[in-house]
Design a protein around this motif. Structure first.
Motif, PDB file in Angstrom:
ATOM      1  N   ASP A 198      26.724  29.633  54.695  1.00 56.09           N
ATOM      2  CA  ASP A 198      25.927  29.180  53.428  1.00 56.09           C
ATOM      3  C   ASP A 198      26.262  30.555  52.566  1.00 56.09           C
ATOM      4  OD1 ASP A 198      24.393  28.858  51.412  1.00 56.09           O
ATOM      5  OD2 ASP A 198      22.520  28.938  52.421  1.00 56.09           O
ATOM      6  N   SER A 199      27.158  30.122  51.560  1.00 54.27           N
ATOM      7  CA  SER A 199      27.697  30.991  50.751  1.00 54.27           C
ATOM      8  C   SER A 199      26.695  31.653  49.796  1.00 54.27           C
ATOM      9  CB  SER A 199      28.929  30.600  49.962  1.00 54.27           C
ATOM     10  OG  SER A 199      28.404  29.434  49.065  1.00 54.27           O
ATOM     11  N   ASN A 200      25.505  30.848  49.825  1.00 56.14           N
ATOM     12  CA  ASN A 200      24.332  31.278  48.956  1.00 56.14           C
ATOM     13  C   ASN A 200      23.346  31.960  49.576  1.00 56.14           C
ATOM     14  OD1 ASN A 200      25.549  30.281  46.274  1.00 56.14           O
ATOM     15  ND2 ASN A 200      25.020  27.924  47.211  1.00 56.14           N
ATOM     16  N   ALA A 201      23.569  32.298  50.725  1.00 56.43           N
ATOM     17  CA  ALA A 201      22.631  32.841  51.659  1.00 56.43           C
ATOM     18  C   ALA A 201      21.866  34.163  51.087  1.00 56.43           C
ATOM     19  CB  ALA A 201      22.834  33.044  53.195  1.00 56.43           C
ATOM     20  N   ARG A 202      20.635  34.306  51.525  1.00 56.41           N
ATOM     21  CA  ARG A 202      19.950  35.550  50.852  1.00 56.41           C
ATOM     22  C   ARG A 202      18.989  35.942  51.945  1.00 56.41           C
ATOM     23  NH1 ARG A 202      19.599  37.191  45.608  1.00 56.41           N
ATOM     24  NH2 ARG A 202      18.743  39.211  45.440  1.00 56.41           N
ATOM     25  N   LEU A 203      18.963  37.190  52.188  1.00 52.05           N
ATOM     26  CA  LEU A 203      18.070  37.591  53.485  1.00 52.05           C
ATOM     27  C   LEU A 203      17.187  38.522  52.782  1.00 52.05           C
ATOM     28  CD1 LEU A 203      17.004  37.773  56.405  1.00 52.05           C
ATOM     29  CD2 LEU A 203      18.524  39.670  56.950  1.00 52.05           C
ATOM     30  N   THR A 204      15.781  38.191  52.386  1.00 48.59           N
ATOM     31  CA  THR A 204      14.795  39.070  52.120  1.00 48.59           C
ATOM     32  C   THR A 204      13.786  39.408  52.835  1.00 48.59           C
ATOM     33  OG1 THR A 204      15.424  38.334  49.851  1.00 48.59           O
ATOM     34  CG2 THR A 204      13.480  39.388  50.003  1.00 48.59           C
ATOM     35  N   ILE A 205      13.484  40.517  53.272  1.00 49.86           N
ATOM     36  CA  ILE A 205      12.450  41.193  54.315  1.00 49.86           C
ATOM     37  C   ILE A 205      11.692  42.084  53.638  1.00 49.86           C
ATOM     38  CG2 ILE A 205      11.776  42.226  56.176  1.00 49.86           C
ATOM     39  CD1 ILE A 205      14.102  41.033  57.772  1.00 49.86           C
ATOM     40  N   GLU A 206      10.454  41.875  53.121  1.00 53.36           N
ATOM     41  CA  GLU A 206       9.877  42.894  51.883  1.00 53.36           C
ATOM     42  C   GLU A 206       9.655  44.336  52.618  1.00 53.36           C
ATOM     43  OE1 GLU A 206       5.649  43.032  49.479  1.00 53.36           O
ATOM     44  OE2 GLU A 206       5.992  41.347  50.867  1.00 53.36           O
ATOM     45  N   GLY A 207      10.092  44.905  51.655  1.00 49.81           N
ATOM     46  CA  GLY A 207       9.697  46.453  51.904  1.00 49.81           C
ATOM     47  C   GLY A 207      11.142  47.001  52.762  1.00 49.81           C
ATOM     48  N   VAL A 208      12.002  46.021  53.345  1.00 51.28           N
ATOM     49  CA  VAL A 208      13.216  46.560  54.180  1.00 51.28           C
ATOM     50  C   VAL A 208      14.783  46.260  53.774  1.00 51.28           C
ATOM     51  CG1 VAL A 208      14.302  46.131  56.609  1.00 51.28           C
ATOM     52  CG2 VAL A 208      11.689  45.811  56.228  1.00 51.28           C
ATOM     53  N   CYS A 209      14.844  45.281  53.278  1.00 43.23           N
ATOM     54  CA  CYS A 209      16.197  44.806  52.743  1.00 43.23           C
ATOM     55  C   CYS A 209      16.034  43.418  51.799  1.00 43.23           C
ATOM     56  CB  CYS A 209      17.155  44.651  53.813  1.00 43.23           C
ATOM     57  SG  CYS A 209      16.655  43.109  55.005  1.00 43.23           S
ATOM     58  N   ASP A 210      17.053  43.498  50.916  1.00 45.04           N
ATOM     59  CA  ASP A 210      17.373  42.047  50.105  1.00 45.04           C
ATOM     60  C   ASP A 210      18.815  42.144  49.789  1.00 45.04           C
ATOM     61  OD1 ASP A 210      17.195  40.047  48.588  1.00 45.04           O
ATOM     62  OD2 ASP A 210      16.347  41.259  46.632  1.00 45.04           O
ATOM     63  N   VAL A 211      19.480  41.255  50.801  1.00 46.59           N
ATOM     64  CA  VAL A 211      20.912  41.403  50.600  1.00 46.59           C
ATOM     65  C   VAL A 211      21.561  39.921  50.595  1.00 46.59           C
ATOM     66  CG1 VAL A 211      21.321  43.398  52.118  1.00 46.59           C
ATOM     67  CG2 VAL A 211      20.871  41.442  53.370  1.00 46.59           C
ATOM     68  N   THR A 212      22.588  39.781  50.158  1.00 48.32           N
ATOM     69  CA  THR A 212      23.314  38.513  50.008  1.00 48.32           C
ATOM     70  C   THR A 212      24.822  38.784  50.614  1.00 48.32           C
ATOM     71  OG1 THR A 212      24.317  38.966  47.904  1.00 48.32           O
ATOM     72  CG2 THR A 212      22.126  38.082  47.999  1.00 48.32           C
ATOM     73  N   ARG A 213      25.658  37.682  50.525  1.00 43.79           N
ATOM     74  CA  ARG A 213      27.039  37.830  50.987  1.00 43.79           C
ATOM     75  C   ARG A 213      27.878  38.786  49.905  1.00 43.79           C
ATOM     76  NH1 ARG A 213      29.129  35.082  55.035  1.00 43.79           N
ATOM     77  NH2 ARG A 213      30.966  35.284  54.369  1.00 43.79           N
ATOM     78  N   ASP A 214      27.251  39.135  48.762  1.00 34.36           N
ATOM     79  CA  ASP A 214      27.780  40.042  48.162  1.00 34.36           C
ATOM     80  C   ASP A 214      27.794  41.683  48.623  1.00 34.36           C
ATOM     81  OD1 ASP A 214      28.753  37.989  46.099  1.00 34.36           O
ATOM     82  OD2 ASP A 214      26.986  38.302  45.156  1.00 34.36           O
ATOM     83  N   ASP A 215      26.924  41.532  49.294  1.00 30.52           N
ATOM     84  CA  ASP A 215      26.722  43.119  49.980  1.00 30.52           C
ATOM     85  C   ASP A 215      27.377  43.258  51.184  1.00 30.52           C
ATOM     86  OD1 ASP A 215      24.608  44.130  48.430  1.00 30.52           O
ATOM     87  OD2 ASP A 215      23.508  42.275  49.169  1.00 30.52           O
ATOM     88  N   GLU A 216      27.858  44.398  51.587  1.00 30.30           N
ATOM     89  CA  GLU A 216      28.682  44.962  52.847  1.00 30.30           C
ATOM     90  C   GLU A 216      27.867  45.013  53.802  1.00 30.30           C
ATOM     91  OE1 GLU A 216      32.262  47.239  52.610  1.00 30.30           O
ATOM     92  OE2 GLU A 216      31.348  48.594  53.960  1.00 30.30           O
ATOM     93  N   VAL A 217      27.378  43.759  54.626  1.00 25.38           N
ATOM     94  CA  VAL A 217      26.443  43.937  55.676  1.00 25.38           C
ATOM     95  C   VAL A 217      27.104  43.754  56.989  1.00 25.38           C
ATOM     96  CG1 VAL A 217      24.454  42.706  56.520  1.00 25.38           C
ATOM     97  CG2 VAL A 217      24.643  42.669  54.050  1.00 25.38           C
ATOM     98  N   ILE A 218      26.719  44.647  57.705  1.00 22.85           N
ATOM     99  CA  ILE A 218      27.111  44.809  59.285  1.00 22.85           C
ATOM    100  C   ILE A 218      25.900  44.331  60.208  1.00 22.85           C
ATOM    101  CG2 ILE A 218      28.292  46.499  61.193  1.00 22.85           C
ATOM    102  CD1 ILE A 218      28.974  48.054  58.758  1.00 22.85           C
ATOM    103  N   THR A 219      26.074  43.538  60.887  1.00 25.98           N
ATOM    104  CA  THR A 219      24.884  43.248  61.882  1.00 25.98           C
ATOM    105  C   THR A 219      25.021  43.385  63.380  1.00 25.98           C
ATOM    106  OG1 THR A 219      25.678  40.847  61.733  1.00 25.98           O
ATOM    107  CG2 THR A 219      24.208  41.561  60.124  1.00 25.98           C
TER     108      THR A 219
END
Length: 417
Positions: A198-219
């Motif tokens: 999902d190119s529009n995915a966004r992960l928001t966890i209050e007080g922890v993170c707010d990231v999308t595919r524009d961010d350099e995310v390592i999981t």
């Protein structure tokens, strides 16, 4: 047809098969320790039972595992007797024997067929044993003896079953030939419709993170953060990785308990032990980019995989995690350990990159290389999703094969007991 499911944590690996069989008109009942009250779940009647209270007794340490399994087997046996007295006579028993519960069920229902979920047979040799010498300090000779005794549970179940099912060839092949010949390899299945890019995915966890595919995310994902799944290798690579990638956000999923192997010595969890080991080599501003998410709901887990730029998966030669296949289905670019269960699903540079489990420097090198190469990430991710859909898709591959397997079990001649 009347079908009885046995699983300590029902539905477990039966979470798709049981509702499907119930929806087709079969009377499905489950006995489990997981619930406290009887309930109906997706047309499956779920019945609880309890373990008896037992006073402490002297048991040889090598027999503690079997003692626990026989205790569970007796409790399940007594619950089965009550079910029989109530008039329930299953045609088929589908059981995960890992905790021992199904050991005596053919004594209750000798006319039923039984098929087992074959997760693993414990080998008393490398690499199944002594793979990671840092955490295995046991005497090699006595550990091999203890492991042979650990397999008594398998040997008490298999002669009473018509068939078995394993999710991967690696897991099925751990069983000796007299068992292996009864086992069909069919994966539990991945819902590749839900686990999708999902190119529009966004992960928001209050007080922890707010990231999308524009961010350099390592999981990095484990059920619990522990050595069996390479948590120590990943954490020891983290100081180097954070220095190399000053804009990366590292999202780590996993609980504080122990799923596999032994607990760490002392009062600390595995999670805290390796945080303490590496924290002094990570600057505060870099540590702020590391987020421990604990266990998260499944919808958040999928968004995590969808925003991941590089996903790291490490494992001993052991049971393969669903999370790897879900990451593949989400088109994640994967760096994984070059161990046998992983090689069954990923060939190096086809669907992912493989590194030696213990080589933290190689891990960092491959992660950084993929972060610098969008074309490679796209190619690997697309190949990974195609593999997941072609071989492990829940609806088009796994469930139809599981239904065919159930029909085959019912068509076999009943074994003599």
């Amino acid at each position: 047809m009347k079908i009885l499911f046995i699983h300590q944590n029902f539905p477990g690996q039966y979470k798709h098969l049981a509702p499907l069989l119930a929806s087709k008109g079969h009377q499905c009942v489950a006995l489990t320790l997981r619930v406290k009250e009887a309930a109906t779940w997706n047309k499956v009647r779920v019945l609880p039972y309890k373990l008896p209270e037992r006073s402490g007794q002297n048991v040889h340490p090598w027999l503690l595992d079997l003692d626990s399994k026989v205790t569970r087997a007796e409790a399940c046996y007594r619950a089965a007797l009550k079910l029989k007295e109530a008039g329930f006579e299953p045609d088929l028993i589908l059981a995960h024997p890992g905790w021992g519960e199904a050991m005596f069920l053919r004594d209750v229902w000798p006319g039923a067929r039984m098929a087992l979920y074959c997760e693993l047979y414990h080998h008393a040799k490398y690499p199944h044993l002594f793979f990671d010498p840092e955490f295995d300090k046991s005497d090699p000779d006595t550990e091999m003896l203890r492991m042979r005794l650990k397999n008594l549970n398998n040997h008490l179940h298999f002669p009473r079953a018509e068939a078995g099912i394993s999710p991967t060839t690696f897991q099925a092949d751990t069983f000796p030939s007299e068992f292996r010949d009864k086992i069909t390899v069919i994966h539990d299945g991945i819902d590749t419709i839900s686990a999708a890019p999902d190119s529009n995915a966004r992960l928001t966890i209050e007080g922890v993170c707010d990231v999308t595919r524009d961010d350099e995310v390592i999981t990095f994902v484990n059920r619990n953060l522990e050595p069996y799944r390479g948590y120590h290798i990943f954490m020891r690579a983290l100081p180097h990785l954070l220095k190399e990638r000053p804009n990366a956000r590292v999202l780590i999923v996993g609980g504080d308990e122990v799923s596999y192997g032994a607990k760490p010595q002392g009062d600390r969890t595995w999670k805290q032990m390796f945080i303490d080991e590496v924290r002094g080599r990570i600057a505060d501003e870099d540590w702020a980019r590391v987020h421990f998410l604990g266990r998260i709901p499944y919808d958040q887990f999928l968004r995590l995989l969808q925003v991941s730029r590089v996903h790291v998966y490490l494992t001993y030669p052991f049971v393969l995690s669903w999370s790897l296949l879900e990451a593949m289905s989400c088109e994640a670019a994967i760096v994984a350990s070059d161990t046998a269960p992983v090689r069954e699903v990923i060939t190096h540079d086809e669907g992912g990159r493989l590194v030696d489990f213990f080589d933290g420097d190689a891990l960092v090198t491959e992660v950084c290389a993929l972060l610098e190469d969008p074309a490679a990430r796209k190619r690997l991710g697309q190949t990974a999703r195609k593999l997941a859909r072609d071989r492990y898709d829940l609806h088009s591959i796994s469930l139809p094969r599981q239904l065919e397997w159930v029909s085959g079990v019912m068509a076999t001649d009943l074994i003599s007991i």
